[in-house]
Design a protein around this motif. Structure first.
Motif, PDB file in Angstrom:
ATOM      1  N   PHE A   1       0.737  -1.094  -0.043  1.00 61.29           N
ATOM      2  CA  PHE A   1      -0.040   0.060   0.099  1.00 61.29           C
ATOM      3  C   PHE A   1       0.998   1.139   0.114  1.00 61.29           C
ATOM      4  N   GLU A   2       0.631   2.178  -0.915  1.00 64.88           N
ATOM      5  CA  GLU A   2       1.539   3.119  -1.086  1.00 64.88           C
ATOM      6  C   GLU A   2       1.454   4.185  -0.127  1.00 64.88           C
ATOM      7  N   HIS A   3       0.307   4.365   0.936  1.00 65.55           N
ATOM      8  CA  HIS A   3       0.101   5.315   1.687  1.00 65.55           C
ATOM      9  C   HIS A   3       0.587   5.047   3.034  1.00 65.55           C
ATOM     10  N   LEU A   4       1.084   3.816   3.193  1.00 68.10           N
ATOM     11  CA  LEU A   4       1.580   3.372   4.467  1.00 68.10           C
ATOM     12  C   LEU A   4       3.023   3.876   5.065  1.00 68.10           C
ATOM     13  N   THR A   5       3.235   4.446   6.011  1.00 66.85           N
ATOM     14  CA  THR A   5       4.308   5.155   6.628  1.00 66.85           C
ATOM     15  C   THR A   5       4.896   4.237   7.652  1.00 66.85           C
TER      16      THR A   5
ATOM     17  N   VAL B   1       5.848   2.637  -1.011  1.00 67.81           N
ATOM     18  CA  VAL B   1       6.636   3.760  -1.493  1.00 67.81           C
ATOM     19  C   VAL B   1       6.826   4.585  -0.350  1.00 67.81           C
ATOM     20  N   SER B   2       5.913   4.830   0.376  1.00 65.96           N
ATOM     21  CA  SER B   2       6.064   5.949   1.666  1.00 65.96           C
ATOM     22  C   SER B   2       6.499   5.157   2.943  1.00 65.96           C
ATOM     23  N   LEU B   3       6.549   3.830   3.100  1.00 63.73           N
ATOM     24  CA  LEU B   3       7.077   3.229   4.298  1.00 63.73           C
ATOM     25  C   LEU B   3       8.557   3.822   4.844  1.00 63.73           C
ATOM     26  N   GLN B   4       8.511   4.113   5.935  1.00 65.23           N
ATOM     27  CA  GLN B   4       9.518   4.768   6.519  1.00 65.23           C
ATOM     28  C   GLN B   4      10.012   4.031   7.756  1.00 65.23           C
TER      29      GLN B   4
END
Length: 414
Positions: free
Chosen positions: A142-146, A165-168
């Motif tokens: 999921f692209e919004h998951l941080t 792509v947003s996972l930090q």
């Protein structure tokens, strides 16, 4: 402001006799406040529960239910009522009621629901010390998951977060990591604690943008760290590893074909398992969390040192008993490859065995020991090993006034 919102606010004020200050707040602000509460407490507010951007089924919440069936019924009903309202945070804890299958029956469904609501922070935890929830392949993409926390789970397939792509931030705790690879191009902070890796295959960790790493008290085969060029700080604490020489050689390669610890200790030919990936660190702790008389977690550190990279940015270094060998070769080798080191901390346990005597093969002639930037050396108080290390450092030109002996020793911590 919609008529529905005004009517809801009027209803709250009327219920409180017209003196409800909390009810007079805008609905958006109230929803933000309620998002910090456990979900059952939010449900009791009734009017705004469906729009609160958080689901919090905490461990305390789960334990208040008689069994997993009751908890599952509450969560499923809650998700049905709130429909597809956006989520910022979702936390799910299962109920350990003696029926593990029932406890995790809807967990995948809950995770999928949260991801469909564009959740940014997700935490999944099982409440069973004996079994682990099997993480479905490709579930979390999921692209919004941080931020993601996985506790008491099992991964049998490669954990690939390339599409997140947003996972930090990724945290894995008390889990079984039975896969060949963990990968995330976007990850900034990784914490893996009290996890069990595979015993026969070395898991590779690929996180090229990582800046902070914690590997704490992990068991079985030590994971392989791929290149981490921007890594700034790391703590690696190994415990009861499968990497060891059955014949007691300090760095392996004992020549015994039946010693699977030596035969399978490399990943490819002449490859560092840990140190190459850690070589860009500014602050570094390397800790062997087993008794020195059973140095099964010292092996991989010492073996990596035979191919030690240069730690060109390393300022602060903490080591414990594993670096103390018969000729102090491991310690000297590390210092030789840390040209700008400013602070060295040596933590010695109170109980220790004999120094390792077999298989030491560090080449100490490759480069001199540069101590010009070393401004502070800290030791534990009182131990014959301290005096021996002091003699070695002083023989390389370290001024005695730069040495501090203290007890108890405080770790760096990150």
């Amino acid at each position: 402001m919609s008529e529905g919102s005004g009517a809801a606010r009027s209803k709250r004020q009327a219920a409180a006799g017209g003196s409800d200050r909390l009810g007079a707040l805008p609905d958006g602000l109230l929803q933000d406040i309620l998002s910090f509460l456990p979900s059952p407490a939010v449900v009791r507010t009734c009017v705004l529960a469906h729009g609160v951007p958080a689901l919090r089924i905490t461990r305390d919440v789960a334990r208040r239910y008689w069994g997993p069936t009751a908890l599952n019924g509450f969560v499923n009903h809650l998700l049905f009522l709130r429909e597809r309202s956006p989520l910022r945070v979702a936390e799910f804890n299962t109920k350990d009621g003696g029926d593990f299958d029932e406890a995790v029956r809807y967990l995948e469904l809950w995770v999928r629901y949260s991801l469909s609501c564009q959740v940014a922070k997700l935490r999944v935890a099982c409440d069973d010390e004996l079994e682990r929830w099997l993480l479905p392949k490709g579930l979390i993409t999921f692209e919004h998951l941080t931020t993601l926390e996985l506790i008491l789970v099992m991964s049998e397939h490669d954990v690939d977060f390339s599409s997140c792509v947003s996972l930090q931030d990724l945290k894995m705790e008390c889990s079984s990591i039975c896969c060949n690879r963990i990968a995330s191009p976007s990850l900034k902070r990784l914490r893996i604690s009290e996890c069990r890796f595979l015993g026969d295959v070395r898991t590779q960790i690929s996180a090229p943008n990582l800046i902070s790493l914690l590997l704490d008290s992990c068991t079985q085969r030590t994971p392989l760290l791929e290149s981490m060029p921007v890594l700034e700080e790391a703590v690696v604490s190994l415990q009861n590893c499968s990497d060891f020489c059955r014949n007691g050689y300090e760095v392996g390669d004992c020549g015994d074909e039946s010693c699977w610890g030596c035969q399978d200790s490399n990943y490819g030919k002449n490859t560092c398992v840990l140190l190459q990936g850690l070589s860009s660190c500014t602050n570094l702790e390397l800790i062997s969390a087993t008794a020195p008389t059973k140095p099964t977690s010292s092996f991989i550190f010492r073996k990596d040192l035979t191919q030690c990279p240069v730690f060109s940015k390393l300022k602060t270094l903490l080591l414990d008993d594993w670096c103390i060998t018969t000729n102090h070769g491991a310690l000297i080798c590390f210092l030789q490859h840390s040209p700008v080191l400013e602070k060295l901390i040596l933590h010695f346990s109170k109980t220790h065995g004999n120094l390792v005597e077999m298989g030491a093969s560090y080449d100490l002639r490759k480069q001199p020991l540069a101590l010009k930037d070393l401004s502070e050396v800290q030791f534990d108080e009182g131990d014959e090993r301290v005096l021996k290390v002091l003699d070695v450092l002083c023989s390389y030109g370290l001024p005695p006034e730069k040495i501090k002996i203290q007890y108890p020793l405080e770790l760096i911590g990150i």
